[in-house]
Design an enzyme around this catalytic site. Structure first.
Site, PDB file in Angstrom:
ATOM      1  N   ASP A 301       0.827  -1.209   0.000  1.00 25.79           N
ATOM      2  CA  ASP A 301       0.000   0.000   0.000  1.00 25.79           C
ATOM      3  C   ASP A 301       0.859   1.256   0.000  1.00 25.79           C
ATOM      4  OD1 ASP A 301       0.833  -0.730   2.632  1.00 25.79           O
ATOM      5  OD2 ASP A 301      -0.541   0.772   3.442  1.00 25.79           O
ATOM      6  N   GLU A 302       0.275   2.325  -0.488  1.00 25.61           N
ATOM      7  CA  GLU A 302       0.832   3.685  -0.383  1.00 25.61           C
ATOM      8  C   GLU A 302       2.298   3.765  -0.813  1.00 25.61           C
ATOM      9  OE1 GLU A 302      -1.994   5.429   3.197  1.00 25.61           O
ATOM     10  OE2 GLU A 302      -0.203   4.321   3.777  1.00 25.61           O
TER      11      GLU A 302
END
Length: 491
Positions: A301-302
């Site tokens: 993620d991210e």
């Protein structure tokens, strides 16, 4: 029998058949089954301090008491369900597996007076209302995630959280072990990860890490509660603690300083260096060897500092490493752009109900765990006045956490693709066990019911009354729960 959380599949009360535990009560377990005996010892460990009774555990079937049997259960109970019968003469829990017996024991605890949870002797009486409960879970994956990277929580603190989530029939503990602010697991081939990367936390505190022996202890403790630990090594972003520990993981060969803030998306392993994958082979090998469960979470993620082509190239090398070490990969939903194998599990954390990439992954065979931030993130504030937590996904009070259907939440995602539900608790603002409990309770039982109970039992008015009846139990356990004004708490 009307206050059980999560709501069972079927409840048939028999008010005239109340059973009372006495000093002569025994816990009878399935002959020849050490697994059933361990569930019996767990029940005895819960009941002995408050009742003061001996409660011997064993296969001896003589006399009245509590029986935990692996025969004779209704076929509908499946692999994790149970049948609980209470009469004036005995209490009988039947299941096909020890996991089912354990779930039945958690229901039995809720049928006893709340003071049974006390760690000191109480007067009783210890009565169980008569009737039958037939129960089994809606979803296979019923999880809680604890972020020990932003703020570190020690072994005993995690064990307490395991005990609290086990009461509500959750069966997965996802440990977020690494992030920018800290690396929390000893890796013997890369000792600086824990020694240096684990030496701080958000706000600059001392941090900490688990030795491999301590991690094994946590995994075994969770297993004794029929909970599978899913370790997460977040990649390729959220990696500043690793980058600070080993300079060669940086593209420029320069180690950054340790990080104690709360921003995200600024770090990345160097995608083009072979040393990155040699490093990850070592890390994933050791984590896999320490973890008997089937899953290994690799984050994804991210990763804002990683272009999509680089992200895909990275996952094309990392996913085979997970398989090489005998594990099934789990990743946050961003990793579907790398087209992981159909065996991989996708964890959806979005705030919108439209997720075409996730739907496409499900069409390719990937199962999905739902953790929508607007419903399941336990670190969101209850309201604007909540002193702890974040609010980037909005405010989430108990009704918000309860009022959704995982089988119909993501548009066009078939219910058959939903593996289950998980409640993450990120710890940017959570520094103590009391903080943790304040955010998790009472919302975690709401998520547990969404994951366990059949959709037809879903009723907010009924749930808030059943939840209110948990308050005396939490007080006996010393749980620092939030007294949401949405719930008519029992005093």
């Amino acid at each position: 029998m009307q206050h059980i959380v999560p709501a069972p599949v079927e409840v048939t009360p028999n008010p005239g058949a109340t059973h009372t535990l006495t000093a002569d009560t025994r816990i009878h377990t399935e002959p020849g089954s050490p697994e059933a005996a361990r569930v019996g010892e767990h029940l005895a460990d819960v009941l002995r301090p408050s009742t003061g009774y001996r409660l011997p555990v064993g296969p001896d079937a003589s006399g009245h008491g509590i029986s935990l049997l692996l025969t004779g259960a209704d076929a509908r109970v499946g692999e994790e369900g149970y049948q609980l019968d209470v009469t004036g003469q005995e209490v009988v829990v039947r299941a096909r597996t020890a996991a089912g017996l354990f779930a039945g024991v958690q229901t039995l605890r809720q049928l006893l007076p709340a003071e049974v949870e006390s760690k000191t002797r109480r007067p009783g009486p210890w009565t169980v209302p008569g009737g039958r409960v037939l129960d089994h879970p809606r979803y296979e994956h019923r999880g809680a995630m604890l972020d020990v990277a932003r703020h570190f929580f020690g072994v005993d603190e995690v064990k307490r959280y395991i005990d609290l989530i086990a009461q509500y029939k959750l069966n997965r503990l996802h440990l977020h072990l690494t992030d920018d602010q800290g690396w929390r697991l000893e890796i013997k081939s890369r000792p600086r990860l824990a020694e240096h990367g684990g030496s701080t936390q958000v706000g600059g505190g001392p941090g900490g890490h688990y030795t491999q022996e301590q991690y094994r202890e946590l995994v075994a403790y969770a297993a004794s509660r029929h909970i599978t630990v899913i370790p997460e090594i977040d990649l390729p972003g959220h990696t500043n603690a690793a980058l600070a520990s080993y300079a060669e993981l940086n593209c420029d060969g320069v180690a950054p300083a340790l990080y104690t803030g709360t921003e995200v998306g600024f770090s990345s392993l160097c995608i083009d260096k072979d040393v990155t994958y040699e490093f990850l082979d070592d890390v994933l090998r050791e984590v896999a060897a320490l973890t008997p469960g089937p899953y290994l979470h690799i984050g994804g993620d991210e990763a804002f500092k990683t272009t999509d082509p680089d992200f895909i190239a990275f996952m094309d090398r990392v996913l085979p490493l997970v398989a090489k070490h005998g594990k099934t990969a789990v990743g946050w939903h961003e990793f579907v752009k790398a087209t992981p194998p159909a065996s991989a599990v996708v964890q959806f954390w979005g705030t919108k109900e439209v997720a075409p990439d996730v739907v496409a992954a499900a069409a390719r065979g990937n199962r999905v765990v739902l953790s929508p931030a607007t419903k399941a993130y336990l670190d969101m504030k209850y309201d604007a006045d909540t002193p702890l937590g974040l609010d980037w996904a909005g405010h989430t009070d108990v009704e918000d956490a309860y009022d959704w259907d995982p089988g119909a939440f993501v548009r066009d995602l078939p219910e058959s693709a939903v593996l289950g539900v998980e409640a993450p608790l990120w710890t940017e603002t959570v520094a103590t066990p009391a903080d943790l409990e304040h955010l998790a309770f009472p919302r975690l039982p709401a998520i547990a019911e969404v994951a366990w109970s059949p959709r037809r039992t879903h009723d907010w008015e009924g749930f808030r009354r059943r939840l209110a009846a948990q308050a005396p139990r939490w007080r006996a356990q010393g749980v620092n729960f939030h007294r949401s004004p949405q719930v008519p708490w029992q005093d």
